[in-house]
Design a protein around this motif. Sequence first.
Motif, short mmCIF file in Angstrom:
data_model
loop_
_atom_site.label_atom_id
_atom_site.label_comp_id
_atom_site.label_asym_id
_atom_site.label_seq_id
_atom_site.Cartn_x
_atom_site.Cartn_y
_atom_site.Cartn_z
N ASP A 535 -10.04 3.39 -3.05
CA ASP A 535 -10.83 3.26 -1.83
C ASP A 535 -11.99 2.29 -2.00
OD1 ASP A 535 -9.26 4.98 -0.35
OD2 ASP A 535 -10.43 6.75 -0.88
N ARG A 540 -7.46 3.33 1.39
CA ARG A 540 -6.08 3.78 1.57
C ARG A 540 -5.70 3.88 3.05
NH1 ARG A 540 -6.47 9.25 -1.48
NH2 ARG A 540 -8.60 8.98 -0.72
N LYS A 541 -4.39 3.77 3.28
CA LYS A 541 -3.78 3.89 4.61
C LYS A 541 -4.27 2.82 5.58
CE LYS A 541 -1.80 7.72 3.26
NZ LYS A 541 -0.38 7.69 2.85
N LYS A 543 -4.47 -1.52 6.75
CA LYS A 543 -3.76 -2.79 6.74
C LYS A 543 -4.72 -3.91 7.13
CE LYS A 543 -0.27 -5.48 9.27
NZ LYS A 543 -1.24 -6.52 9.64
N TYR A 562 -1.46 -4.46 2.52
CA TYR A 562 -1.27 -3.07 2.91
C TYR A 562 -1.77 -2.19 1.77
CZ TYR A 562 1.93 -4.77 6.54
OH TYR A 562 2.49 -5.41 7.62
N SER A 563 -2.45 -1.11 2.14
CA SER A 563 -2.98 -0.20 1.13
C SER A 563 -2.41 1.20 1.34
CB SER A 563 -4.51 -0.16 1.21
OG SER A 563 -5.05 0.71 0.26
N ASP A 564 -1.64 1.68 0.34
CA ASP A 564 -1.07 3.03 0.35
C ASP A 564 -0.27 3.30 1.61
OD1 ASP A 564 -0.57 5.55 -0.72
OD2 ASP A 564 -2.26 6.45 0.33
N ILE A 565 0.63 2.39 1.93
CA ILE A 565 1.52 2.54 3.09
C ILE A 565 2.96 2.46 2.58
CG2 ILE A 565 2.30 1.44 5.23
CD1 ILE A 565 -0.59 0.65 5.76
N ASP A 569 7.55 1.08 5.97
CA ASP A 569 6.67 0.81 7.11
C ASP A 569 6.01 -0.56 7.04
OD1 ASP A 569 7.25 3.31 8.11
OD2 ASP A 569 5.48 4.27 7.23
#
Length: 747
Positions: A535, A540-541, A543, A562-565, A569
């Motif tokens: 983080d 996280r989660k 874009k 993209y982070s933690d996706i 997706d």
Amino acid sequence: MEILQQKITIENSCSIIGKAKDPFSPIKEAFTNSLDAIVQRQDTGVNFIPQITLSMNFSSETDLVDKTRIKYNLLSVSICDNGLGFVSKNHERFKDLGEKSKGLNNRGTGKIQIFCRFRQIDIESVYYEDAKWKKLKATWKKNGEYSDNIINISNETDTKTCVTMSGLLNEKENDYFAKYVESIDNLKRDVLKHFLLRMWLGSKSNSQSIKIEIKVDNQEKSVFVFNKDTIPSPDKEDKIKIRTEQADIKHITSKKIKIDWLPVDPVYELSFHRFKLAASDINQNGVYLCSKNIVVEPFNFTAIKKDSEFEGYRYISCVSGELLNNSDSVNQMVEGFNFPSKKQTEKEIKEETGSLFNTENKYVFWDEIKEKIDQSLEKNYSDIQNLKENREKDIAKIAEKYGISIEIAEVSDIEFNDTEEEIIEKLFQAQARKFAKENMEIRQTYEELKSLEMQKLNPSSKDYKEKFESVSQKLMNKIPQQNKDELARYIIRRDMVVKLLELARRDELEIQREWKEKKARGEMVHEQKEAIFHDLIFRRKMKGVPNDLWILNEEFVHFDGYSDIPLEDLVINEEKLLADNVDIYAALKSVGINKETYLQQRPDIFLFPEESKCVLIEFKSPTVDLSQHTDQIARYATLIANYSRKPKQFTQFFGFLIGEEVDLINLDRSLWKKVPFGNYRIYPNRDILSIGEIETPIASLYQEMIPYSEIATRAKLRNKSFAEKLGISEEELERIQDTTDDELIKQ
């Protein structure tokens, strides 16, 4: 044809018109009616001394929660006067809920505002009509019940009317009125705020007396009388001219029009009165727009703070005049005026393309009223000591807050009574103008340097470096200090990210200490060690949001990321990363990843710098041995290379495995080689094979295994080099850091 007689209840009226925000509103309405009744009687030619009494009646009881506290409940408010009284015309108008024909620019909504807060109105009025003295008793309830009785009486020598409001509907508002029991000065201040101008005007021509009293359990507790001796007189007066305007519409094309505004008759005159009051007599400074010489709406006066004192005094200013008395100019709640803005009016005209607009319409614009009142305020408050200096300090603070220099603030055309929003807008406009001018100068200097001095430079000469630096410095000197300050703030922010990284690595963040304390107490703790680092650098989660990937590589902040996706997706150039027919769990199994591992340990960050290239970043807790995870990135690179949507197949991968601990005994050091300078390892080239019977290389993978401590060291060096190249000294960084710290402390 049947004609339906539509009826509206009091409840409906409160809902439609709206309840005024000010709890004092019903008192203001009833008090205003008393003042009007006195004017009506004066107009008959009768010689009398005007008198009004405002009584606030409370009950007392011991507080059920705090036995040492007495609670006061408002029972009723009575306002009595010796005005004309409820003669037949006034009586009939009173019974008509929305009647507004009384004259005196009556709006007809006073009774409704009373019923929005009180359950009942009782009236007792003695008046003289048709050569007889009469007495009216009437009761009107919010539910619509009404009763009255009129009798002839004798031996009366003066009129008297009392209007009593009872049954407070909102118990929460009781505290607003209970403050009057604590001190009648509180009631005195509210009466002054709303009626000062009207009371002063009344006291000028006669011996008008206005009494206010507080009663508790039917016993008089405190009294104060406003009369010619106790009603303050204004210390400043002014006349304000307000013009009327008419639209002159010119059709440029069939759909485009130009509007010029021309001054026309009439020209209105507003009166300005400033009252200088002891700070103990009024708790706030204020400027008010008045209708019928009674306060309707506060006028925003930003140059003077509401609670400020000036050598023991505060100031109330009132703006009044026939223009403001017109009932059509005041809203139905009697809390504001309805003057249009020029911008909105022009918009409405243009929406009609001018064709349906009545060119005979005349307007008084709020823009004009505000501008002229602002000018009067600046002139009539210029005598207050330190006001201008305090105003300049406030503007300087706003400029500092937004990183704008004092020099820019001084040339920003800020008016004396501009709001904070208007000040900010003008500051940025002035800054933009200054930057535009400076940028042109910088560009001109650069062109001169390029055409004259740079041509003289010889890279092979012995003094080339010195001459180059000299030319470069000339250009650096043209960079405005404002720009340097912004760059310094950027560098300081980057340093803060590095410091946070180091604190997290040493388990010194507050949340990390909490985890330790809970574990020491034997509590179950879910430590998200890896998540903190994730983080910190790229939440996280998310874009494509702003991130701090520069800490790894300056270029990374510019890539689609993209982070933690989940892989399924991910979308690249508006298309899914993986082919449509891919079964994600079957694909994972083909590269040796089970479902649970995928859900918990997929790469943290995916970056896509350009066609056929992919960057994968994986964070591990500082206590995790990186040697146990050397295949993780390679497996995901294999999955993407084999299952991505063609023809956008990926051929080059760059992997970053980040943690702190590495067990060198378990690490294949023939593949993971230590770099000559620095504390990290690289795996320069690993083939990514196709999945199937024929395993052929289809992509390559470059990997780095980096400790958090090494990332922090590299980031520090880059920040230092960045500052040096920009010519930003340590002293400048410290100065900006001190300013930033001061702002944080204030917040």
